[in-house]
Design an enzyme around this catalytic site. Structure first.
Site, PDB file in Angstrom:
ATOM      1  N   HIS A   1     -11.226 -16.887   8.272  1.00 30.19           N
ATOM      2  CA  HIS A   1     -11.575 -15.470   8.280  1.00 30.19           C
ATOM      3  C   HIS A   1     -12.693 -15.153   9.284  1.00 30.19           C
ATOM      4  O   HIS A   1     -13.661 -14.473   8.960  1.00 30.19           O
ATOM      5  CB  HIS A   1     -12.014 -15.057   6.856  1.00 30.19           C
ATOM      6  CG  HIS A   1     -11.690 -13.622   6.536  1.00 30.19           C
ATOM      7  ND1 HIS A   1     -12.375 -12.577   7.087  1.00 30.19           N
ATOM      8  CD2 HIS A   1     -10.761 -13.058   5.721  1.00 30.19           C
ATOM      9  CE1 HIS A   1     -11.889 -11.428   6.616  1.00 30.19           C
ATOM     10  NE2 HIS A   1     -10.897 -11.690   5.792  1.00 30.19           N
TER      11      HIS A   1
ATOM     12  N   TRP B   1     -15.431  -8.827   3.964  1.00 29.11           N
ATOM     13  CA  TRP B   1     -14.566  -8.657   5.138  1.00 29.11           C
ATOM     14  C   TRP B   1     -15.256  -9.227   6.382  1.00 29.11           C
ATOM     15  O   TRP B   1     -14.713  -9.155   7.474  1.00 29.11           O
ATOM     16  CB  TRP B   1     -14.236  -7.174   5.357  1.00 29.11           C
ATOM     17  CG  TRP B   1     -13.252  -6.611   4.373  1.00 29.11           C
ATOM     18  CD1 TRP B   1     -12.487  -7.327   3.477  1.00 29.11           C
ATOM     19  CD2 TRP B   1     -12.896  -5.239   4.174  1.00 29.11           C
ATOM     20  NE1 TRP B   1     -11.696  -6.477   2.740  1.00 29.11           N
ATOM     21  CE2 TRP B   1     -11.919  -5.185   3.138  1.00 29.11           C
ATOM     22  CE3 TRP B   1     -13.295  -4.036   4.763  1.00 29.11           C
ATOM     23  CZ2 TRP B   1     -11.345  -3.989   2.688  1.00 29.11           C
ATOM     24  CZ3 TRP B   1     -12.717  -2.842   4.317  1.00 29.11           C
ATOM     25  CH2 TRP B   1     -11.752  -2.826   3.291  1.00 29.11           C
TER      26      TRP B   1
ATOM     27  N   LYS C   1       0.914  -3.585  -5.989  1.00 33.40           N
ATOM     28  CA  LYS C   1      -0.446  -3.977  -5.617  1.00 33.40           C
ATOM     29  C   LYS C   1      -1.358  -3.008  -6.357  1.00 33.40           C
ATOM     30  O   LYS C   1      -1.328  -1.802  -6.092  1.00 33.40           O
ATOM     31  CB  LYS C   1      -0.619  -3.848  -4.106  1.00 33.40           C
ATOM     32  CG  LYS C   1      -2.045  -4.012  -3.604  1.00 33.40           C
ATOM     33  CD  LYS C   1      -2.078  -3.976  -2.071  1.00 33.40           C
ATOM     34  CE  LYS C   1      -3.481  -4.085  -1.513  1.00 33.40           C
ATOM     35  NZ  LYS C   1      -3.506  -4.073  -0.040  1.00 33.40           N
TER      36      LYS C   1
ATOM     37  N   ARG D   1     -15.029 -14.527  -3.143  1.00 31.49           N
ATOM     38  CA  ARG D   1     -13.677 -13.946  -3.074  1.00 31.49           C
ATOM     39  C   ARG D   1     -12.599 -14.971  -3.426  1.00 31.49           C
ATOM     40  O   ARG D   1     -11.577 -14.631  -4.037  1.00 31.49           O
ATOM     41  CB  ARG D   1     -13.446 -13.373  -1.666  1.00 31.49           C
ATOM     42  CG  ARG D   1     -12.028 -12.926  -1.436  1.00 31.49           C
ATOM     43  CD  ARG D   1     -11.908 -12.068  -0.206  1.00 31.49           C
ATOM     44  NE  ARG D   1     -10.517 -11.908   0.176  1.00 31.49           N
ATOM     45  CZ  ARG D   1     -10.108 -11.307   1.274  1.00 31.49           C
ATOM     46  NH1 ARG D   1     -10.990 -10.797   2.119  1.00 31.49           N
ATOM     47  NH2 ARG D   1      -8.825 -11.199   1.573  1.00 31.49           N
TER      48      ARG D   1
ATOM     49  N   LYS E   1      -0.420 -15.095  -3.317  1.00 31.94           N
ATOM     50  CA  LYS E   1      -0.441 -15.555  -1.923  1.00 31.94           C
ATOM     51  C   LYS E   1      -0.666 -17.061  -1.889  1.00 31.94           C
ATOM     52  O   LYS E   1      -1.325 -17.605  -2.782  1.00 31.94           O
ATOM     53  CB  LYS E   1      -1.553 -14.855  -1.140  1.00 31.94           C
ATOM     54  CG  LYS E   1      -1.257 -13.394  -0.851  1.00 31.94           C
ATOM     55  CD  LYS E   1      -2.281 -12.790   0.115  1.00 31.94           C
ATOM     56  CE  LYS E   1      -1.990 -11.310   0.311  1.00 31.94           C
ATOM     57  NZ  LYS E   1      -2.883 -10.662   1.298  1.00 31.94           N
TER      58      LYS E   1
ATOM     59  N   GLU F   1      -0.297 -11.935  11.129  1.00 27.31           N
ATOM     60  CA  GLU F   1      -1.561 -11.191  11.132  1.00 27.31           C
ATOM     61  C   GLU F   1      -2.730 -12.053  11.604  1.00 27.31           C
ATOM     62  O   GLU F   1      -3.566 -11.619  12.385  1.00 27.31           O
ATOM     63  CB  GLU F   1      -1.825 -10.672   9.712  1.00 27.31           C
ATOM     64  CG  GLU F   1      -3.144  -9.948   9.560  1.00 27.31           C
ATOM     65  CD  GLU F   1      -3.355  -9.409   8.142  1.00 27.31           C
ATOM     66  OE1 GLU F   1      -2.482  -9.605   7.277  1.00 27.31           O
ATOM     67  OE2 GLU F   1      -4.415  -8.794   7.910  1.00 27.31           O
TER      68      GLU F   1
ATOM     69  N   GLU G   1      -8.087  -3.523  -2.820  1.00 23.63           N
ATOM     70  CA  GLU G   1      -8.309  -2.815  -1.559  1.00 23.63           C
ATOM     71  C   GLU G   1      -8.064  -1.312  -1.708  1.00 23.63           C
ATOM     72  O   GLU G   1      -7.385  -0.696  -0.882  1.00 23.63           O
ATOM     73  CB  GLU G   1      -7.429  -3.412  -0.455  1.00 23.63           C
ATOM     74  CG  GLU G   1      -7.741  -4.876  -0.198  1.00 23.63           C
ATOM     75  CD  GLU G   1      -6.973  -5.494   0.970  1.00 23.63           C
ATOM     76  OE1 GLU G   1      -5.839  -5.069   1.230  1.00 23.63           O
ATOM     77  OE2 GLU G   1      -7.527  -6.411   1.609  1.00 23.63           O
TER      78      GLU G   1
ATOM     79  N   ASN H   1       0.901  -1.150   0.000  1.00 23.84           N
ATOM     80  CA  ASN H   1       0.000   0.000   0.000  1.00 23.84           C
ATOM     81  C   ASN H   1       0.939   1.198   0.000  1.00 23.84           C
ATOM     82  O   ASN H   1       1.294   1.739   1.038  1.00 23.84           O
ATOM     83  CB  ASN H   1      -0.896   0.005   1.241  1.00 23.84           C
ATOM     84  CG  ASN H   1      -1.905  -1.144   1.204  1.00 23.84           C
ATOM     85  OD1 ASN H   1      -2.333  -1.571   0.129  1.00 23.84           O
ATOM     86  ND2 ASN H   1      -2.275  -1.645   2.366  1.00 23.84           N
TER      87      ASN H   1
ATOM     88  N   GLU I   1       3.918 -15.991  -2.346  1.00 26.05           N
ATOM     89  CA  GLU I   1       3.979 -15.052  -1.211  1.00 26.05           C
ATOM     90  C   GLU I   1       3.429 -15.708   0.052  1.00 26.05           C
ATOM     91  O   GLU I   1       2.274 -16.133   0.096  1.00 26.05           O
ATOM     92  CB  GLU I   1       3.169 -13.785  -1.550  1.00 26.05           C
ATOM     93  CG  GLU I   1       3.113 -12.760  -0.421  1.00 26.05           C
ATOM     94  CD  GLU I   1       2.305 -11.497  -0.775  1.00 26.05           C
ATOM     95  OE1 GLU I   1       2.351 -11.040  -1.939  1.00 26.05           O
ATOM     96  OE2 GLU I   1       1.613 -10.974   0.117  1.00 26.05           O
TER      97      GLU I   1
ATOM     98  N   ASP J   1      -6.582 -15.229   2.383  1.00 22.96           N
ATOM     99  CA  ASP J   1      -5.633 -14.289   2.967  1.00 22.96           C
ATOM    100  C   ASP J   1      -4.886 -14.851   4.163  1.00 22.96           C
ATOM    101  O   ASP J   1      -5.217 -14.523   5.295  1.00 22.96           O
ATOM    102  CB  ASP J   1      -6.385 -13.011   3.387  1.00 22.96           C
ATOM    103  CG  ASP J   1      -5.448 -11.836   3.585  1.00 22.96           C
ATOM    104  OD1 ASP J   1      -4.277 -11.958   3.221  1.00 22.96           O
ATOM    105  OD2 ASP J   1      -5.907 -10.804   4.098  1.00 22.96           O
TER     106      ASP J   1
ATOM    107  N   ARG K   1       1.209  -8.216  -8.077  1.00 20.86           N
ATOM    108  CA  ARG K   1       0.464  -9.073  -7.142  1.00 20.86           C
ATOM    109  C   ARG K   1      -0.900  -9.476  -7.691  1.00 20.86           C
ATOM    110  O   ARG K   1      -1.600  -8.679  -8.338  1.00 20.86           O
ATOM    111  CB  ARG K   1       0.291  -8.377  -5.792  1.00 20.86           C
ATOM    112  CG  ARG K   1       1.608  -8.258  -5.058  1.00 20.86           C
ATOM    113  CD  ARG K   1       1.451  -7.504  -3.766  1.00 20.86           C
ATOM    114  NE  ARG K   1       1.149  -8.341  -2.625  1.00 20.86           N
ATOM    115  CZ  ARG K   1       0.184  -8.096  -1.743  1.00 20.86           C
ATOM    116  NH1 ARG K   1      -0.641  -7.078  -1.906  1.00 20.86           N
ATOM    117  NH2 ARG K   1       0.014  -8.868  -0.703  1.00 20.86           N
TER     118      ARG K   1
END
Ligand code: GCW
Length: 714
Positions: A535, A557, A302, A350, A374, A407, A306, A225, A401, A379, A339
């Site tokens: 998630h 989310w 990226k 998703r 990823k 996280e 997002e 970001n 990745e 995620d 990415r």
């Protein structure tokens, strides 16, 4: 008075020897404790000969000067010729012809980063030799020898040849220019931008040493970001100062590039990849960068994810965007890592979106581009099936990745050794090109014969004295490097070598810590997201459980989007009757997951919506099994606490106490996860928690009202 001074001196020495703040990580170089090994090392390594003159050769000499006296407790002289019992560290060209001839068949097959370690007798002298085709490879070989020695293993009969399997072995820092680290739990960024480029923190060199010792050869300094400011001249000079420190250690710097930089710092009105002024702007920017940093690695991007800008804002594709940057970097041999982490709430499941957006572009990326994927489709969850993109883009090199920063794995306070997760992914067979098309064979470039290949880890490093805050976070950094060098290494042997170097070689200590590490990943899955849940953590900061959460700014989310629990059942149907994400895998892989009665329980709720009464392979109903798993997770941590306590006598007080306190937090939080999740799910399905398990300590409302406004990393 004299006596008092002597006591003080002894105390200081003792204290110094004992103090363990974790700063040296796995490069501690403490005295060899086994007398037989020590005396063998002392006689075999009486002197060193490092004839090269490059900055890397200086780094090699410096490392030996630090390591050998530390381990051997005696000085080791530097010679300018080969003598009996010399350690020779030299490129082939710098060796006497006779020795070159003796070694050429062993060195010839090595790659430019590969090294040979060998004990040999030459002209009547017994020597230990580290040789290769490049000075960087000698540095890798030097670290390999030091790794063996720190583990107190014999070196009297060495013959080791090793070349890395993966070309790009990288870290990605998610470090902002403010030094705030996104998803960082180890303090602020180690890059002190404000004092750069003039003040060079010695820590940069230690960062380089630690990375080089595990084969890492590139690092992306700033967050994906990204701020465009990093691409302005004053900041490029700061980047150059870091690059200068890392260069002798074989580490290139890369930057995350903001796609809209031509607007933000270039004064253009568009960032459209097909616009001529935009192309010219990037070409000039690349030229400027390479004037300042001649060996700059390239860009990580990226885009259209997002909220980040990207080519789609101009009706262009990811390939158009990536090619724009790749063309600008190509004259200087730079690369682009583009990415594939993209998803948007208006589109499909998703899970499916990266595949949907990227597979049509296979073959359209220029040849200095890797698509960075990823490990899983969502995620970095405690357990994910592999991303279906792995194996679905044969014409494009894919860069894998992983996330070292935890996280979703307990953040800064949980002991979770990630190598078993890394291995699970690498060993998964995609069947993309017949059987044995493992993820490892895709990301090392072998399956589709790509020259570019790469593995990266989102860094868990910060300015905490011990780099990663949790002492065991270092093991994940270590394992990433070792597996990128050689994906065939095993999680248990990597753990063993890390423990011996980090904590010591006592067999009871090594075995106990190894057991703790190897069980830790499964344990975190059990107390957070068993049976394929994913998630279900708190929104935004991602700290702690919140399976009830359904008010996020986007549905994808929200935990309820992922578990879909109701009165009758739970799980995300990704079979043909649901989102059909399974169809993105090769049939032979999909088949492992497609039938709820045979699906591996680890992935059940990733792919199936099943009744609470669904019969599990254990014979239990799904609900009973879920309760069992959450409780087993808590037990797992209790066991780790006991294991840790059992080795108190073998560990320095500092780290023993530190890990004990962290395990206490992990235990409390494992209970919190279990109780909050079971309280919630039982409120949905109206089934009681079976009597053999403890009832949640609080009611559901209690867990729901917990707030963490300042949770780190958000
Ligand atoms: O894991 C999610 C994180 C974001 C991160 C994003 C990404 C850098 O929650 O913080 O942004 O993924 O990988 O881009």
């Amino acid at each position: 008075m004299k006596k008092a001074l002597l006591i003080l001196f002894i105390f200081l020495c003792y204290h110094h020897a004992q103090a363990e703040d974790g700063y040296h990580a796995w490069l501690r170089y403490t005295p060899i404790s086994q007398p037989a090994i020590l005396s063998a090392y002392r006689s075999q390594l009486a002197s060193c000969y490092v004839p090269g003159k490059s900055p890397t050769d200086t780094a090699i000499r410096n490392e030996l000067k630090l390591a050998l006296p530390g381990m051997l407790q005696q000085s080791v002289s530097e010679t300018n010729s080969i003598q009996n019992h010399t350690l020779v560290c030299a490129r082939m060209q710098l060796l006497p012809t006779g020795l070159q001839q003796q070694l050429s068949s062993l060195v010839q097959p090595l790659d430019s980063n590969g090294y040979l370690l060998k004990t040999i007798s030459y002209a009547g002298k017994n020597i230990t030799i580290i040789t290769a085709k490049s000075d960087i490879a000698i540095l890798y070989g030097t670290f390999a020898l030091l790794r063996i020695m720190q583990q107190q293993q014999p070196i009297s009969n060495l013959q080791q040849q090793s070349s890395p399997t993966v070309k790009l072995r990288l870290l990605n820092h998610w470090d902002n220019l403010t030094r705030y680290v996104e998803r960082g739990y180890a303090g602020i960024s180690i890059w002190n931008w404000h004092t750069l480029p003039t003040y060079i923190d010695p820590r940069y060199t230690d960062y380089a040493r630690l990375n080089a010792s595990i084969g890492i050869n590139g690092t992306v300094l700033n967050n994906v970001n990204a701020s465009a400011t990093i691409l302005t001249r004053p900041w490029l000079l700061k980047v150059a100062a870091i690059a200068n420190v890392l260069r002798p250690y074989g580490i290139k710097v890369y930057l995350s590039a903001r796609f809209s930089a031509p607007i933000e710092i270039g004064g253009l009105h568009t960032a459209d990849p097909l616009n001529d002024s935009v192309r010219t702007w990037w070409q000039q920017k690349a030229k400027e960068i390479y004037t300042i940093i001649p060996d700059f690695g390239g860009f990580l991007v990226k885009a259209n994810s997002e909220g980040q800008p990207g080519p789609q804002s101009y009706g262009r594709t990811h390939a158009d965007g990536a090619n724009l940057l790749a063309d600008a970097l190509a004259p200087y041999s730079g690369i682009v890592m583009w990415r594939a982490f993209v998803y948007n709430p208006e589109a499909s499941d998703r899970f499916k979106q990266a595949y949907e957006e990227f597979t049509p572009l296979d073959g359209k990326f220029h040849n200095n581009i890797l698509v960075q994927v990823k490990n899983g489709p969502v995620d970095f969850q405690p357990r994910e099936p592999i991303s279906p993109l792995l194996g679905a883009m044969p014409k494009t090199p894919l860069l894998l990745e992983y996330q070292l920063t935890q996280e979703y794995l307990g953040q800064g306070t949980h002991l979770v050794y990630e190598a078993p997760l890394f291995k699970e992914v690498l060993e998964t067979d995609t069947y993309a090109n017949g059987k044995n098309s493992t993820v490892a064979s895709i990301v090392d470039g072998e399956l589709y014969h790509h020259t570019l290949s790469g593995i990266t880890g989102v860094s868990n490093i910060g300015n905490e004295r011990n780099w990663t805050n949790h002492p065991f976070g270092q093991a994940n950094w270590y394992a990433l490097g070792r597996l990128a060098w050689n994906p065939q290494l095993h999680a248990d042997s990597i753990a063993t070598e890390w423990i011996r170097q980090t904590f010591g070689c006592n067999p009871q200590l090594v075995n106990t810590i190894q057991q703790m590490m190897l069980q830790s990943r499964e344990t975190v899955v059990q107390y957070m997201t068993p049976l394929g849940l994913h998630h279900i953590m708190g929104n935004g900061h991602h700290y702690g459980p919140a399976p009830w959460s359904n008010h996020a700014p986007r549905p994808d989310w929200d935990p309820v989007y992922y578990h879909k629990a109701d009165r009758y059942g739970i799980g995300f149907d990704r079979t043909a009757t649901g989102s059909n994400a399974l169809a993105q895998y090769q049939p032979a892989l999909a088949q492992h997951y497609s039938d709820s009665s045979t699906c591996d329980p680890h992935f059940l709720l990733w792919f199936h919506h099943v009744s609470w009464q669904h019969k599990m392979p254990s014979g239990k109903t799904l609900w009973d099994e879920l309760c069992y798993q959450y409780n087993a997770g808590v037990k797992g941590i209790e066991q780790m606490q006991q294991q840790w306590t059992s080795i108190a006598g073998f560990i320095d007080k500092e780290r023993f106490h530190q890990v004990s306190m962290l395990l206490d937090i992990q235990h409390q939080e494992a209970i919190w996860w279990r109780d909050a999740c079971l309280a919630y799910f039982s409120s949905v399905n109206k089934l009681p928690v079976p009597a053999q398990y403890p009832m949640p300590a609080h009611n559901l409302e209690y867990y729901q009202q917990l707030k963490f406004p300042f949770a780190p990393g958000n």
